[in-house]
Design an enzyme around this catalytic site. Structure first.
Site, mmCIF file in Angstrom:
data_model
loop_
_atom_site.group_PDB
_atom_site.id
_atom_site.type_symbol
_atom_site.label_atom_id
_atom_site.label_comp_id
_atom_site.label_asym_id
_atom_site.label_seq_id
_atom_site.Cartn_x
_atom_site.Cartn_y
_atom_site.Cartn_z
ATOM 1 N N LYS A 17 38.654 45.742 52.624
ATOM 2 C CA LYS A 17 39.788 45.917 53.556
ATOM 3 C C LYS A 17 40.406 47.299 53.448
ATOM 4 C CE LYS A 17 42.778 42.756 52.335
ATOM 5 N NZ LYS A 17 42.115 41.991 51.290
ATOM 6 N N ARG A 93 49.697 37.324 54.793
ATOM 7 C CA ARG A 93 48.919 36.567 53.814
ATOM 8 C C ARG A 93 49.271 35.092 53.841
ATOM 9 N NH1 ARG A 93 47.969 41.224 50.193
ATOM 10 N NH2 ARG A 93 46.580 40.687 48.491
ATOM 11 N N ARG A 130 35.823 48.371 40.812
ATOM 12 C CA ARG A 130 36.792 49.072 41.666
ATOM 13 C C ARG A 130 37.733 49.957 40.853
ATOM 14 N NH1 ARG A 130 40.395 45.920 45.977
ATOM 15 N NH2 ARG A 130 41.453 44.919 44.233
ATOM 16 N N ARG A 163 43.048 48.986 38.611
ATOM 17 C CA ARG A 163 44.314 48.335 38.921
ATOM 18 C C ARG A 163 44.697 47.355 37.821
ATOM 19 N NH1 ARG A 163 44.314 46.370 45.164
ATOM 20 N NH2 ARG A 163 45.268 44.593 44.148
ATOM 21 N N ARG A 174 44.248 35.429 42.357
ATOM 22 C CA ARG A 174 44.361 35.990 43.707
ATOM 23 C C ARG A 174 43.357 35.339 44.658
ATOM 24 N NH1 ARG A 174 43.340 41.352 41.481
ATOM 25 N NH2 ARG A 174 43.046 42.205 43.542
HETATM 26 P P1 AMP Z 1 46.641 44.005 47.511
HETATM 27 O O1 AMP Z 1 46.612 45.461 47.178
HETATM 28 O O2 AMP Z 1 46.692 43.759 49.013
HETATM 29 O O3 AMP Z 1 45.546 43.226 46.856
HETATM 30 O O4 AMP Z 1 48.024 43.423 46.946
HETATM 31 C C1 AMP Z 1 48.350 43.486 45.579
HETATM 32 C C2 AMP Z 1 49.453 42.501 45.246
HETATM 33 O O5 AMP Z 1 50.634 42.839 46.005
HETATM 34 C C3 AMP Z 1 49.164 41.054 45.604
HETATM 35 O O6 AMP Z 1 48.388 40.389 44.615
HETATM 36 C C4 AMP Z 1 50.584 40.491 45.708
HETATM 37 O O7 AMP Z 1 51.161 40.318 44.424
HETATM 38 C C5 AMP Z 1 51.326 41.633 46.393
HETATM 39 N N1 AMP Z 1 51.239 41.545 47.873
HETATM 40 C C6 AMP Z 1 50.663 42.436 48.718
HETATM 41 N N2 AMP Z 1 50.773 42.046 49.988
HETATM 42 C C7 AMP Z 1 51.435 40.863 49.960
HETATM 43 C C8 AMP Z 1 51.842 39.928 50.963
HETATM 44 N N3 AMP Z 1 51.567 40.142 52.266
HETATM 45 N N4 AMP Z 1 52.500 38.815 50.566
HETATM 46 C C9 AMP Z 1 52.782 38.591 49.267
HETATM 47 N N5 AMP Z 1 52.412 39.407 48.260
HETATM 48 C C10 AMP Z 1 51.741 40.545 48.603
#
Ligand code: AMP
Length: 225
Positions: A17, A93, A130, A163, A174
Site C-alpha cells: 500500500k 480501517r 521491510r 518499524r 495487526r
Molecule cells: P500503518 O502504517 O498504516 O500500518 O499504521 C501503523 C499503526 O498506526 C497501526 O497499527 C495503528 O496503530 C495506527 N493506525 C494507522 N491508521 C489507523 C487507522 N485508520 N485507524 C486506527 N489506527 C490506525
C-alpha cells in the site's frame, strides 16, 4: 497537469500500500495521506498526542476511531486535498471510519477504492524484510529494494530503520485486526460500487501500471483541476 484523483488504497499489512500510494500520489499530483505515517511522526516528536498514540502503535492495536477521524477530517479539509484530491493509505480501517469518510468528503465522490490483494503467507516475508525511513517514510526492503547506502534513505538522507511494530507479536495482532475490522470494508465499498481488486504480486512497476489503468478507467471527475 493531471486533473487529480480521490483514491482509497486498501490491503493488508505488507501488501505494498505505502509504496504504491507514494507512486500514485506523484502520478496524480495529489497529497498522500497516510495515517500510520502521521502517527509515527507524532510519536517521534514526543508530543502528548504522540505519547498516547505510541501505546496503540507498539501493540499493533487500532487508535480509537474518533482520534483518527478528527485527524483525517482536518487533513482532507485543507486546500490541496479539497482542490486536487488525495490518496488515502491506512484509512479507513473500520466501517465507522468509512462512514465518516463519506461524510467528510461529501458532496464529492471517491473515484475508486483499490484493494491490493495478497496472501498472508507472502506478507509475512515482506514485513520481516521491510525497512522505512524514519524521516520521510520511504519504504525499502533488505532483500528486494535496499537503500543505495545501507541505513541511509535514498530520498532524503534520513535513517532507514525497522518499524517498532514490525515485531512478530505486533504483526500477528495487526493481521488479526485487519481480518476482523478492515476486511469487512471490502464488501462495504463493493456494495457502493466503488471497489476494484488488483493483484498485488509482481514488480512495483507492474502493480503501479495495473493501478493507474484502473483509476483512469474509473475516474469521472472532469470538474477538478
Ligand atoms: P500503518 O502504517 O498504516 O500500518 O499504521 C501503523 C499503526 O498506526 C497501526 O497499527 C495503528 O496503530 C495506527 N493506525 C494507522 N491508521 C489507523 C487507522 N485508520 N485507524 C486506527 N489506527 C490506525
Amino acid at each position: 497537469m493531471n486533473p487529480g484523483a480521490r483514491i482509497v488504497v486498501l490491503g493488508k499489512q505488507g501488501a505494498g500500500k505505502g509504496t504504491q500510494a507514494v507512486r500514485l500520489s506523484r502520478h496524480y499530483v495529489v497529497p498522500h495521506v497516510a495515517t500510520g505515517d502521521t502517527f509515527r511522526a507524532a510519536v517521534r516528536s514526543g508530543s502528548e498526542f504522540g505519547q498516547k498514540a505510541k501505546h496503540y502503535l507498539d501493540a499493533g492495536d487500532l487508535v480509537p476511531d474518533d482520534v483518527v477521524i478528527g485527524m483525517v477530517r482536518e487533513r482532507l479539509h485543507r486546500d490541496d486535498a479539497v482542490h486536487r484530491g488525495f490518496i488515502l493509505d491506512g484509512f479507513p480501517r473500520t466501517v465507522a471510519q468509512a462512514s465518516a469518510l463519506m461524510e467528510i468528503i461529501d458532496p464529492h465522490p471517491i473515484d475508486v477504492v483499490l484493494n491490493l490483494e495478497i496472501y498472508t503467507s507472502e506478507v509475512l516475508g515482506r514485513l520481516a524484510s521491510r525497512r522505512v525511513c524514519s524521516d520521510c517514510g520511504a519504504n525499502f526492503s533488505v532483500t528486494d529494494n535496499p537503500p543505495r547506502v545501507p541505513g541511509i534513505c535514498d530520498v532524503c538522507g534520513g535513517d532507514v530503520v525497522q518499524r517498532d511494530d514490525d515485531t512478530e507479536l505486533a504483526i500477528r495482532r495487526r493481521l488479526e485486526l485487519y481480518e476482523r475490522e478492515t476486511a469487512p470494508l471490502i464488501e462495504w465499498f463493493e456494495g457502493r460500487g466503488l471497489l476494484t481488486s488488483i493483484v498485488g504480486r509482481g514488480t512495483p512497476d507492474d502493480v503501479t501500471r495495473r493501478l493507474v489503468l484502473e483509476v483512469d478507467r474509473r475516474k469521472i471527475r472532469p470538474d477538478v483541476g
